[in-house]
Design an enzyme around this catalytic site. Structure first.
Site, PDB file in Angstrom:
ATOM      1  N   SER A 125       5.009  33.025  52.230  1.00  0.00           N
ATOM      2  CA  SER A 125       5.547  32.531  53.492  1.00  0.00           C
ATOM      3  C   SER A 125       4.592  32.900  54.643  1.00  0.00           C
ATOM      4  CB  SER A 125       6.955  33.113  53.691  1.00  0.00           C
ATOM      5  OG  SER A 125       7.628  32.446  54.710  1.00  0.00           O
ATOM      6  N   ASP A 174      11.617  24.428  47.418  1.00  0.00           N
ATOM      7  CA  ASP A 174      11.379  25.003  48.749  1.00  0.00           C
ATOM      8  C   ASP A 174      11.265  23.860  49.752  1.00  0.00           C
ATOM      9  OD1 ASP A 174      10.510  26.297  51.023  1.00  0.00           O
ATOM     10  OD2 ASP A 174       8.849  27.348  50.050  1.00  0.00           O
ATOM     11  N   HIS A 204      12.970  28.507  49.115  1.00  0.00           N
ATOM     12  CA  HIS A 204      11.857  29.273  49.692  1.00  0.00           C
ATOM     13  C   HIS A 204      11.837  30.715  49.165  1.00  0.00           C
ATOM     14  CE1 HIS A 204       8.792  30.223  52.591  1.00  0.00           C
ATOM     15  NE2 HIS A 204       9.520  31.164  53.145  1.00  0.00           N
TER      16      HIS A 204
END
Lengths: 196, 378
Positions: B157, B322, B355
């Site tokens: 991320s 995601d 995610h």
């Protein structure tokens, strides 16, 4: 790791040192590894099977996960010197699409496939059974192959799609077949370009 | 290298602290005259100082990446499933470093730390920091530790963006980069979610313009809402459906605004928990750092041109479910690296968890990371 693949030798001969090479359906990355070693290519593999992708990473080659049925979206026109597809074309649905894509992103394409017209395969059909051989090793019920075609079929497709056959070598279990390849050869390797 | 042992924890770890007196010029125009970073290390730096791996944390992460604390045995590092003896990032081979980013709330200089100039907590006066500033500050920590070049820098991320930024700011100092569940920049939709989260905090009456510490309160309602909206983007539609569906707490509609659906209960719980430990100013600063991140901006939006400076070998990983940073965003990075003829591998991991997948020990994902780390020369 894998059995010796004689189409690798032909493919290697067609690659110049230092070329940019894309190998579609690169499997465990053995061909790329070989080309990196003997031709110092900048090689990238494409693979959509997670286990094969992992094997390629272990093998130390660049590998990009992509579904070839969707084409080579994102790759630039003419970026690669050679785009290779070794013994995978028969396992794809989008035959014409991928050939066009290979010649879009590559200067030349190299394609090898099992020849369904091989005499042993014909004999098998005449005897009423689907062929199982070194080049078509699976049973009809578990084969990954979805397209069954001959050297003559492929020549006709290239003709129809304006694809130039720059070189074609055909083999019977590793032995070069110059005469009647559509009958005598079990595997064919093509070097393809865009027709001028 | 074959992992011949059962994966183990790095065990009890102790955070360390490094003070920096050399001013740090920030992208925002401000300067931090002096600052400190807290960090943890696992494994041993080899004699060549060539086996260091930096792990960059995401929005709510910290320097506590692996192991536990002697006084808090249940406080397990956020990427403990990846790092340790016999784990994919094997601390028998690598010297692994986790650092709390500047502006964080886990001990590095940040809003909840003392401003040396005033003797009071920084609060909202802590300057805006960017991903590039974090890299700069971490490069100084690397200098301090005697690390000229990292064997690898990895992150998921926001941490993945930071790892990518390293390859652009200090190409000669990092040999391998893993960018996981990241994107080359945020979309308008990504920024929109961040803005909702920020507005929740900024409009909380307990925020007091960011100086809530002096009032003995925290903007818990704002933080809770921020976390709730964030959390929705971390999960996938499928994983929410699988986990909660439309399950009702009381088995029937109660026609009230109390918790009815289990997903409501879950989000409220996550929000309350987060509000209990995270700092509101850090949340604001970090979401802004995410929004600002755009290495292609100064190249007219041309990502391949922006990535031309990178020389590291890359691994890019995305997760099929995601939608915060979808696989298509990762592919942009891959194509830009390919354009520059960089070594890059890319995997799209089939994982239902959205995610947050990057934090899980999904088998294929960890096998891939394991294979990738194994081929890195330490």
């Amino acid at each position: 790791m894998t059995a010796y693949r004689y189409d690798y030798e032909v493919i290697t001969q067609w690659i110049e040192p230092g070329e940019k090479v894309l190998d579609l359906g690169c499997g465990d990355g053995d061909l790329l590894r070989h080309l990196m070693q003997v031709r110092q290519v900048q090689g990238y593999g494409v693979e959509n099977d997670p286990d094969k992708l992992l094997a390629s990473v272990k093998n130390g080659v660049n590998v990009i996960q992509m579904d070839l049925e969707k084409g080579l979206i994102g790759l630039e026109d003419g970026f690669f010197d050679h785009v290779i597809m070794s013994l995978s074309l028969q396992a794809m649905h989008n035959t014409q699409g991928i050939l066009a894509e290979m010649l879009r992103v590559g200067r030349e394409a190299v394609v090898s496939f099992p020849n369904f017209g091989y005499w042993r395969h014909r004999q098998s059909i005449l005897n009423g059974r689907m062929p199982v051989s070194e080049s078509l090793p699976h049973q009809w019920y578990n084969t990954p192959n979805v397209r069954f075609f001959t050297i003559a079929d492929f020549d006709a497709l290239c003709e129809m799609n304006g694809i130039a056959v720059r070189e074609r070598l055909a083999f019977d279990e590793g032995k070069l077949m110059l005469e009647e390849p559509n009958f005598l050869a079990s595997v064919a390797v093509y070097r393809l370009g865009r027709s001028a | 290298m074959t992992k011949m042992i059962q994966p183990q924890s790095v065990g009890v770890v102790t955070p360390q602290r490094a003070e920096f007196a050399q001013p740090l010029a920030l992208r925002s125009g401000g300067t931090l005259d002096n600052y400190h970073l807290v960090y943890e290390t696992y494994g041993t730096l080899n004699a060549d100082r060539s086996n260091a791996v930096l792990v960059c944390h995401a929005l709510s992460g910290s320097h506590h990446v692996a192991g536990t604390y002697a006084d808090a045995p249940h406080n397990v590092g956020w990427w403990d499933n990846l790092i340790g003896p016999g784990k994919p990032l094997d601390t028998r081979r690598f010297f692994v470093i986790g650092v709390n980013n500047l502006g964080g709330c886990y001990g590095s200089s940040g809003p909840n730390q003392m401003n040396p100039a005033t003797g009071r907590l920084w609060g909202a006066d802590f300057p805006f920091v960017t991903v590039e500033d974090w890299v700069e500050s971490h490069a100084r920590l690397a200098d301090r530790l005697g690390i000229d070049s990292f064997a690898a820098i990895v992150g998921g991320s926001l941490g993945g963006m930071q790892a990518m930024s390293w390859a652009l700011q200090y190409p000669e100092r990092v040999r391998n980069v893993a960018v996981i569940a990241a994107a080359p920049k945020l979309t308008a939709q990504n920024i929109a979610f961040n803005e909702v989260a920020r507005q929740a905090i900024l409009t909380d009456p307990d925020f007091h313009g960011g100086h809530f510490y002096e009032h003995g309160v925290v903007p818990a309602r704002g933080l809770k809402l921020a976390r709730m909206v964030g959390h929705i983007t971390y999960l996938s539609d499928d994983s929410m459906a699988e986990k909660f569906g439309r399950s009702l707490r009381h088995g029937r509609n109660t026609y009230s605004y109390d918790v009815e659906f289990e997903i409501e209960s879950y989000l409220r719980y996550q929000g309350d928990k987060f509000a209990g430990y995270f700092d509101a100013n850090t949340y604001l600063l970090t979401t802004k750092a995410l929004d600002y991140f755009d290495p292609a901006f100064e190249y007219g939006g041309n990502l391949p041109a922006a990535l031309a400076r990178a020389t590291a070998d890359f691994l890019v990983v995305s997760f099929t479910t995601d939608w915060r940073f979808s696989p298509a965003r990762s592919r942009e990075i891959v194509y830009a690296l390919l354009h520059n003829k960089r070594k890059v591998s890319y995997a799209e991991i089939d994982c239902p968890a959205g995610h947050d997948s990057f934090l899980l020990d999904e088998t294929r994902y960890h096998k891939l990371l394991s294979a990738w780390f194994d081929r890195i020369e330490a």
